[in-house]
Design an enzyme around this catalytic site. Structure first.
Site, short mmCIF file in Angstrom:
data_model
loop_
_atom_site.label_atom_id
_atom_site.label_comp_id
_atom_site.label_asym_id
_atom_site.label_seq_id
_atom_site.Cartn_x
_atom_site.Cartn_y
_atom_site.Cartn_z
N ASP A 129 -6.40 -6.58 4.51
CA ASP A 129 -5.80 -5.24 4.49
C ASP A 129 -5.84 -4.63 5.88
OD1 ASP A 129 -4.97 -2.69 3.81
OD2 ASP A 129 -6.75 -2.19 2.66
N HIS A 176 -8.52 0.83 -3.84
CA HIS A 176 -9.43 0.59 -2.72
C HIS A 176 -10.15 1.89 -2.39
CE1 HIS A 176 -9.58 -0.49 1.90
NE2 HIS A 176 -10.78 -0.48 1.34
N MET A 203 -11.31 -6.23 5.61
CA MET A 203 -10.48 -5.30 6.37
C MET A 203 -10.10 -5.94 7.71
SD MET A 203 -10.03 -2.71 4.46
CE MET A 203 -9.01 -1.85 5.67
N MET A 247 -12.34 4.00 -0.30
CA MET A 247 -12.97 4.20 1.01
C MET A 247 -13.71 5.52 0.94
SD MET A 247 -9.74 2.86 3.23
CE MET A 247 -8.65 3.11 1.83
N SER A 269 0.84 -1.20 0.00
CA SER A 269 0.00 0.00 0.00
C SER A 269 0.87 1.24 0.00
CB SER A 269 -0.90 0.01 1.24
OG SER A 269 -1.42 1.32 1.40
N ASP A 325 -4.90 3.50 -1.79
CA ASP A 325 -5.95 3.78 -0.80
C ASP A 325 -6.55 5.16 -1.02
OD1 ASP A 325 -6.09 1.47 0.94
OD2 ASP A 325 -4.02 1.95 1.50
N MET A 354 -9.29 7.83 0.14
CA MET A 354 -10.13 8.18 1.31
C MET A 354 -10.71 9.58 1.12
SD MET A 354 -7.53 7.02 4.31
CE MET A 354 -6.73 5.42 4.29
N HIS A 410 -1.32 -1.31 -4.26
CA HIS A 410 -2.58 -1.00 -3.58
C HIS A 410 -2.67 0.51 -3.34
CE1 HIS A 410 -6.00 -2.17 -0.98
NE2 HIS A 410 -5.60 -1.21 -0.16
C1 DX5 Z 1 -6.34 1.33 5.81
C2 DX5 Z 1 -5.89 1.09 4.38
C3 DX5 Z 1 -4.78 0.16 4.29
C4 DX5 Z 1 -3.50 0.67 4.91
C5 DX5 Z 1 -2.69 -0.50 5.38
O1 DX5 Z 1 -7.41 2.17 5.82
O2 DX5 Z 1 -6.96 0.58 3.62
O3 DX5 Z 1 -4.53 -0.27 2.96
O4 DX5 Z 1 -2.73 1.44 4.03
O5 DX5 Z 1 -1.60 -0.03 6.09
P1 DX5 Z 1 -0.82 -0.95 7.15
O6 DX5 Z 1 -0.32 -2.13 6.40
O7 DX5 Z 1 0.25 -0.03 7.63
O8 DX5 Z 1 -1.81 -1.32 8.21
ZN ZN Z 2 -6.50 -0.41 1.61
#
Ligand code: DX5
Ligand code: ZN
Length: 214
Positions: free
Chosen positions: A174, A65, A136, A67, A7, A34, A36, A32
């Site tokens: 994840d 991903h 998750m 969110m 990620s 992320d 948000m 990956h």
């Molecule tokens: C959390 C994300 C993850 C995050 C994982 O909201 O969806 O993908 O980046 O990070 P680590 O591996 O540090 O928990």
């Molecule tokens: Zn993620």
């Protein structure tokens, strides 16, 4: 068999292209990304322009991903930007079949994600139609959180149902994934392991990736 998806949330954003190339050279199977929105999760990260910028840098699939609330509104943009997999949260998608179909209509692989507090029954009606299920293992919003180990029961449940309904579906986890927690997830049936901090904060990222792959 088992894939590792670093990620980029844990990478150094001031040199993102280099950070992506580095983990691909280290064996990453997916990148990956992320996304948000500050509504679905209490944090804001990155969006469409970053996917677009990374597309020519990455020769492995971009695993996006989302969110975010109202994912349908943004799916075409992420697809055009070069996402190879788009995963939406069941909690943010009241019309999940329509949303998954919208992703597939763009020629992109479709995933559904569930938070740790959401029962697996919520995704049962869509399991046959998705390419990937993302469980998750932390509450989404931030990197570097601790793995919630009770989620391993949910991984087993999804794995069992998938064997009957959709045996080729990828089961991704994840949040808080490192060498130890990756093993628990693999044993429970996960085959795509997302890892942010444990890869990017490691001195030898290729070794971290291989340790997670097991
Ligand atoms: C959390 C994300 C993850 C995050 C994982 O909201 O969806 O993908 O980046 O990070 P680590 O591996 O540090 O928990
Ligand atoms: Zn993620």
């Amino acid at each position: 068999m088992v894939k590792v998806a670093p990620s980029i949330l844990a990478s150094d954003f001031s040199k993102l292209g280099e950070e992506v190339r580095d983990v691909i050279n280290g064996g990453a199977d997916y990148i990956h990304v992320d996304v948000m929105d500050g509504h679905f999760v209490p944090n804001i990260s990155i969006g469409v322009p970053v996917v677009e910028a990374l597309k020519p840098v990455s020769n492995v699939p971009l695993d996006v991903h989302l969110m975010i609330e109202n994912p349908d509104q943004y799916i075409p943009q992420f697809a055009n930007a070069g996402a190879d997999i788009i995963t939406v949260h069941i909690e943010a998608s009241p019309h999940i079949h329509r949303t998954i179909q919208l992703i597939k209509d763009q020629g992109v692989r479709a995933g559904v994600a569930i938070n740790p507090g959401t029962p697996v029954e919520m995704i049962a009606p869509i399991l046959a139609d998705v390419d990937l299920v993302l469980l998750m293992t932390v509450n989404p919003g931030f990197g570097g959180q601790s793995f919630i180990d009770r989620v391993t029961d949910k991984i087993q449940d999804v794995y069992k149902s998938a064997q009957e309904i959709n045996p080729t579906v990828e089961i991704e986890v994840d949040g808080g994934i490192n060498e130890e927690t990756a093993k628990l997830c693999r044993e429970a049936g996960a085959n795509v392991l997302v890892a942010g901090s444990s890869v990017y904060k490691s001195e030898q990222r290729n070794l971290a990736i291989e340790a997670i792959r097991g």
